[in-house]
Design a protein around this motif. Structure first.
Motif, mmCIF file in Angstrom:
data_model
loop_
_atom_site.group_PDB
_atom_site.id
_atom_site.type_symbol
_atom_site.label_atom_id
_atom_site.label_comp_id
_atom_site.label_asym_id
_atom_site.label_seq_id
_atom_site.Cartn_x
_atom_site.Cartn_y
_atom_site.Cartn_z
ATOM 1 N N PRO A 147 1.511 27.362 81.295
ATOM 2 C CA PRO A 147 0.469 26.851 82.193
ATOM 3 C C PRO A 147 0.199 25.375 81.922
ATOM 4 N N SER A 148 0.005 24.615 82.995
ATOM 5 C CA SER A 148 -0.243 23.180 82.817
ATOM 6 C C SER A 148 -1.546 22.720 83.455
ATOM 7 N N ASP A 149 -1.939 23.294 84.566
ATOM 8 C CA ASP A 149 -3.252 23.003 85.131
ATOM 9 C C ASP A 149 -3.772 24.270 85.799
ATOM 10 N N TYR A 150 -5.054 24.261 86.121
ATOM 11 C CA TYR A 150 -5.687 25.525 86.491
ATOM 12 C C TYR A 150 -6.727 25.321 87.579
ATOM 13 N N GLY A 151 -6.951 26.378 88.370
ATOM 14 C CA GLY A 151 -7.922 26.311 89.449
ATOM 15 C C GLY A 151 -8.844 27.514 89.508
ATOM 16 N N PRO A 152 -9.748 27.677 88.525
ATOM 17 C CA PRO A 152 -10.713 28.770 88.637
ATOM 18 C C PRO A 152 -11.630 28.525 89.823
ATOM 19 N N SER A 153 -11.874 29.529 90.622
ATOM 20 C CA SER A 153 -12.723 29.352 91.802
ATOM 21 C C SER A 153 -14.170 29.110 91.386
ATOM 22 N N ALA A 154 -14.804 28.147 92.032
ATOM 23 C CA ALA A 154 -16.208 27.835 91.786
ATOM 24 C C ALA A 154 -16.829 27.381 93.103
ATOM 25 N N MET A 155 -18.142 27.392 93.162
ATOM 26 C CA MET A 155 -18.829 26.954 94.382
ATOM 27 C C MET A 155 -19.454 25.579 94.149
ATOM 28 N N ASN A 309 -7.931 29.776 92.506
ATOM 29 C CA ASN A 309 -7.564 29.078 93.729
ATOM 30 C C ASN A 309 -6.731 27.867 93.312
ATOM 31 N N GLY A 310 -5.438 28.113 93.112
ATOM 32 C CA GLY A 310 -4.544 27.032 92.724
ATOM 33 C C GLY A 310 -4.253 27.023 91.234
ATOM 34 N N GLY A 311 -3.357 26.143 90.864
ATOM 35 C CA GLY A 311 -2.935 26.013 89.468
ATOM 36 C C GLY A 311 -1.421 25.957 89.372
ATOM 37 N N SER A 312 -0.923 25.323 88.324
ATOM 38 C CA SER A 312 0.518 25.103 88.202
ATOM 39 C C SER A 312 1.005 25.289 86.773
ATOM 40 N N SER A 313 2.324 25.367 86.660
ATOM 41 C CA SER A 313 2.976 25.564 85.373
ATOM 42 C C SER A 313 4.292 24.799 85.366
ATOM 43 N N PHE A 314 4.960 24.783 84.215
ATOM 44 C CA PHE A 314 6.278 24.166 84.108
ATOM 45 C C PHE A 314 7.241 25.141 83.441
ATOM 46 N N GLY A 315 8.428 25.244 84.022
ATOM 47 C CA GLY A 315 9.454 26.094 83.461
ATOM 48 C C GLY A 315 10.767 25.349 83.323
ATOM 49 N N ILE A 316 11.677 25.938 82.576
ATOM 50 C CA ILE A 316 12.998 25.357 82.344
ATOM 51 C C ILE A 316 14.012 26.095 83.208
ATOM 52 N N PRO A 317 14.637 25.433 84.171
ATOM 53 C CA PRO A 317 15.658 26.104 84.977
ATOM 54 C C PRO A 317 16.755 26.686 84.093
ATOM 55 N N ALA A 318 17.256 27.847 84.461
ATOM 56 C CA ALA A 318 18.305 28.496 83.664
ATOM 57 C C ALA A 318 19.554 27.627 83.575
ATOM 58 N N ALA A 319 19.780 26.785 84.580
ATOM 59 C CA ALA A 319 20.962 25.931 84.589
ATOM 60 C C ALA A 319 20.714 24.558 83.962
#
Length: 439
Positions: A147-155, A309-319
């Motif tokens: 996980p690299s960034d996050y989007g917990p829902s809030a009002m 509501n949103g959020g991203s991560s980083f992975g290593i491609p198998a190739a």
């Protein structure tokens, strides 16, 4: 005996999986041209639309002079995924690290396009991420990204507008939200509690929080059902808001009209990911000091359940060519020494070491009336409902939702329940055509 069409399509997915696993050096994702040890020069290419990642590069390179990192914006989301698919198919130009929204991880992980990170000891990091974010990068029991960034829902709510409508505190429940919506609408003109022109991620966060589980994924088997109790409750509530004219259905999120309404205070609330704290000041500078942040309204008084509501991560491609070096940088900017530089640059991360810190929770935010918004968002990150899944073809699924939903918002004909059933039918057809078993 001839293979059925489904069997042939499934084979088209599984064969590349075997091939990519072979070129990745085995299931642990390591040992393939690592270059993280010794003096051999390694050049890493990182695909990212998150500008804070570049903030971690100087510190990493200073500590690892034999590894040079180039961060490339290959396009936001869909553009990047398409480019990565093309590079994998062509067998050249595959980056060493790539950014993925959480819902996109299964799409690349299930057919073997991402390296399993087990061999890098990622389980040791699990305790430093909120549970929901860790679940987002885990597919069929294996971790394929960090996980690299996050989007917990809030009002996010405008205190001046609520006060003008006679509301002295933010709605704590969705029943209160409904009653406050009527008071705000009574102000006349363009005053509404919120807008909606088919915001899929908001609707899904509402379903998520209500305990709905419309998507169930087990390997290549996907079940889609929008009739479970939690989903039905959330959809019926939002349908009532639409039917009674309590939502602005003319303003699209992220548009100039949306910015103007937030600036003028005619939109009283926005229920979105915590990342809105960084962009709202730019979009509504005239409302500085009026906005505050609160947890999502609850379905039952006293509950503490949230959603994403949103959020991203980083992975290593198998190739990828330099997996060991790639993981070294991945660990550095998502978990290690480069994390603070990204947080200082505005990244909202799901690391408990950050969320629970006094520096994060105790900092007053001038734009939000000196509210300590970090404490609110930290709690929202920890209370995300469990068990949510996205289908592995969600990137395609979300791309068609707007066209299906549009008639409801432009003509008033139909219902959310009908839209979701149409969406389901399209998803079932597409998923089966791609070799999944979808019902």
């Amino acid at each position: 005996m001839r293979l059925s069409q489904k069997a042939r399509l499934l084979s088209a997915i599984l064969v590349p999986m075997v091939a990519l696993a072979a070129c990745s050096g085995g299931g642990n994702g390591g040992g393939s041209g690592g270059g993280a040890a010794g003096d051999e020069q390694v050049n890493l290419t990182v695909w990212s639309w998150d500008g804070t990642v570049a903030q971690a590069v100087p510190g990493f390179q200073a500590a690892n002079p034999n590894i040079k990192v180039k961060v490339v914006n290959a396009g936001s989301s869909t553009d990047e995924y398409e480019a990565l698919d093309n590079a994998i198919q062509a067998g050249s130009g595959v980056p060493d690290l790539a950014m993925f929204e959480y819902f996109a991880v299964p799409y690349f992980a299930i057919p073997g396009k991402l390296a399993d990170l087990a061999g890098f000891g990622v389980e040791n990091f699990k305790k430093d991420y909120v549970q929901a974010a860790w679940n987002d990068v885990t597919v069929n029991g294996k971790v394929y990204a960090l996980p690299s960034d996050y989007g917990p829902s809030a009002m996010f709510y405008n205190t001046a507008t609520l006060k003008k409508a006679g509301v002295d505190k933010p709605p704590a429940t969705w029943d209160e939200y409904y009653e406050d919506a009527k008071k705000i609408r009574a102000l006349g003109g363009d005053h509404y509690i919120a807008q909606d022109t088919g915001d899929l991620f908001f609707l899904l966060s509402l379903i998520w929080q209500a305990g709905g589980h419309p998507f169930t994924v087990n390997g290549t088997k996907v079940h889609i059902d929008f009739t479970d109790a939690g989903t039905t409750k959330a959809v019926a509530f939002w349908q009532k808001m639409l039917d009674e004219g309590l939502l602005n259905t003319k303003i699209t999120g992220w548009s100039d009209d949306w910015n103007r309404a937030l600036n003028e205070g005619t939109l009283a609330t926005q229920t979105m990911g915590g990342w809105l704290t960084s962009t709202l000041p730019e979009r509504a500078p005239k409302s500085a000091g009026d906005f505050r942040v609160a947890p999502m309204p609850q379905w039952k008084q006293g509950d503490k359940v949230g959603a994403e509501n949103g959020g991203s991560s980083f992975g290593i491609p198998a190739a990828a060519e330099h997996k060991d070096a790639a993981f070294k940088f991945l660990e550095y900017f998502t978990h290690g020494g480069g994390l603070s530089a990204r947080v200082d640059a505005g990244a909202f991360v799901p690391n408990t070491s950050v969320l629970e810190s006094d520096a994060f929770q105790g900092k007053a935010n001038k734009y939000f009336g000196d509210q300590k918004v970090g404490a609110v968002l930290a709690e929202a990150s920890e209370t995300v409902g469990s068990g949510w899944q996205y289908p592995p073809f969600f990137e395609w699924a979300r791309s068609i939702y707007g066209d299906i939903a549009s008639p409801l918002y432009t003509t008033g004909k139909g219902s959310l329940a009908e839209i979701l059933q149409q969406w389901k039918q399209r998803c079932v057809q597409y998923g089966n055509e791609q070799g999944f078993e979808v019902d």
